[in-house]
Design an enzyme around this catalytic site. Structure first.
Site, short mmCIF file in Angstrom:
data_model
loop_
_atom_site.label_atom_id
_atom_site.label_comp_id
_atom_site.label_asym_id
_atom_site.label_seq_id
_atom_site.Cartn_x
_atom_site.Cartn_y
_atom_site.Cartn_z
N GLY A 1 15.24 24.65 8.09
CA GLY A 1 15.08 25.36 9.35
C GLY A 1 13.90 26.32 9.42
N ASP A 2 13.36 26.70 8.26
CA ASP A 2 12.19 27.60 8.23
C ASP A 2 11.40 27.32 6.96
OD1 ASP A 2 10.45 29.59 8.99
OD2 ASP A 2 11.70 31.24 8.30
N PHE A 3 11.09 26.07 6.75
CA PHE A 3 10.54 25.61 5.48
C PHE A 3 9.02 25.54 5.52
CE2 PHE A 3 9.10 22.28 2.57
CZ PHE A 3 9.78 22.60 1.41
N ASN B 1 9.03 30.98 2.56
CA ASN B 1 10.36 30.71 1.99
C ASN B 1 10.33 29.66 0.89
OD1 ASN B 1 11.74 32.57 3.60
ND2 ASN B 1 11.83 31.12 5.30
#
Length: 298
Positions: free
Chosen positions: A188-190, A194
């Site tokens: 989802g926020d790769f 992260n």
């Protein structure tokens, strides 16, 4: 609290903050640790869940030592993965890590998510157990961006031109009707701050607060959407184009996923009254729609 928990004195030093948490590093018991502070514990619970159910040598996720409430906030202590974020990697080194990043994407796509019911962003009980997504299936999550029960576009219209946004929403609604229903792991926020790297390998995938059950190609779309913004995203997207073009074969699907990501950011930026981010996300969505010949051109 840390002294009581670990039985030794602690010297905290601040780390880069996320969008929601403050983070501090420290050394204890001969190891490096991170403590994060947040008003809520939902993201911390998902980090712990991700380690327990998804971690493997191919998908390194730091273990969570504890989640504690103190003085009205939550503190999460976890092991600190070695290295720096992809966002902090020197431009000349990015070509050395694009293949390892692609391998992590494959590892995520292979994860068993049968312990999570439903699709879309999922939540987990703070004490463990199975997870639950907020939507019956993946197409429902994709189409929800145009649903006023989930997103208030009239408020957004006070800060952005809805004559541009409405065709984008209509494109996603039409796509949702034919969107494949897949149940895989989506970070989802790769792809930027992260993902940690050291010695040209991936050492940790962190911050699972936005994790979902759905089509793993959504993480690829995220890289494509943000490629003009970050060097690490551009390097990864270029690697897909030159070395792994099979990942990009379904052009309309990836474009619609990018529009879905962009519309989410438009909505967030408008509510936060962040004019710069709003303008960038809107222009990016228009560019994506035009490049692939979608109906929404604005």
């Amino acid at each position: 609290m840390l002294r009581a928990e670990l039985g030794e004195s602690i010297d905290l030093h601040p780390l880069s903050e996320g969008l929601e948490s403050q983070a501090f590093g420290f050394t204890a018991k001969g190891q490096e640790w991170v403590v994060r502070v947040n008003p809520g514990d939902a993201g911390f619970a998902k980090d712990d869940f991700a380690f327990r159910y998804f971690a493997s040598p191919a998908l390194p996720i730091p273990p969570v030592l504890s989640i504690t409430r103190r003085d009205g906030v939550f503190l999460c202590v976890s092991k600190r993965a070695a290295g720096i974020t992809l966002q902090d990697v020197d431009a000349w080194r990015l070509d050395l890590i694009v293949q390892p990043v692609a391998s992590v994407l494959d590892a995520m796509a292979a994860v068993d998510v049968s312990m999570i019911a439903g699709c879309g962003p999922f939540h987990v009980p703070g004490s463990g157990g199975s997870g639950r997504g907020g939507f019956a299936d993946w197409p429902a999550f994709i189409g929800a961006i145009a649903d006023p029960r989930h997103y208030d576009w009239q408020v957004v219209g006070q800060r952005a031109d809805l004559t541009i946004i409405h065709p984008l929403l209509a494109e996603i609604e039409a796509f949702a009707a034919v969107c494949p229903d897949r149940r895989g792991l989506v970070h989802g926020d790769f792809g930027s701050n992260n993902v940690l790297t050291a010695e040209d390998r991936i050492t940790g995938v962190i911050d699972w607060s936005e994790a979902m059950v759905g089509d793993p190609r959504y993480d690829i779309a995220n890289i494509l959407f943000w490629r003009p913004w970050l060097d690490c995203m551009e390097a990864q997207a270029s690697f897909f184009e030159t070395a792994q073009p099979w990942r990009l074969r379904e052009g309309r699907l990836l474009a619609c996923y990018q529009l879905r990501i962009g519309l989410e950011n438009i909505h967030q930026a408008a509510l936060a009254q962040d004019a710069a981010d709003l303008a960038w996300a809107l222009a990016r969505c228009q560019s994506i729609a035009k490049d692939v010949g979608l109906a929404a051109r604005g």
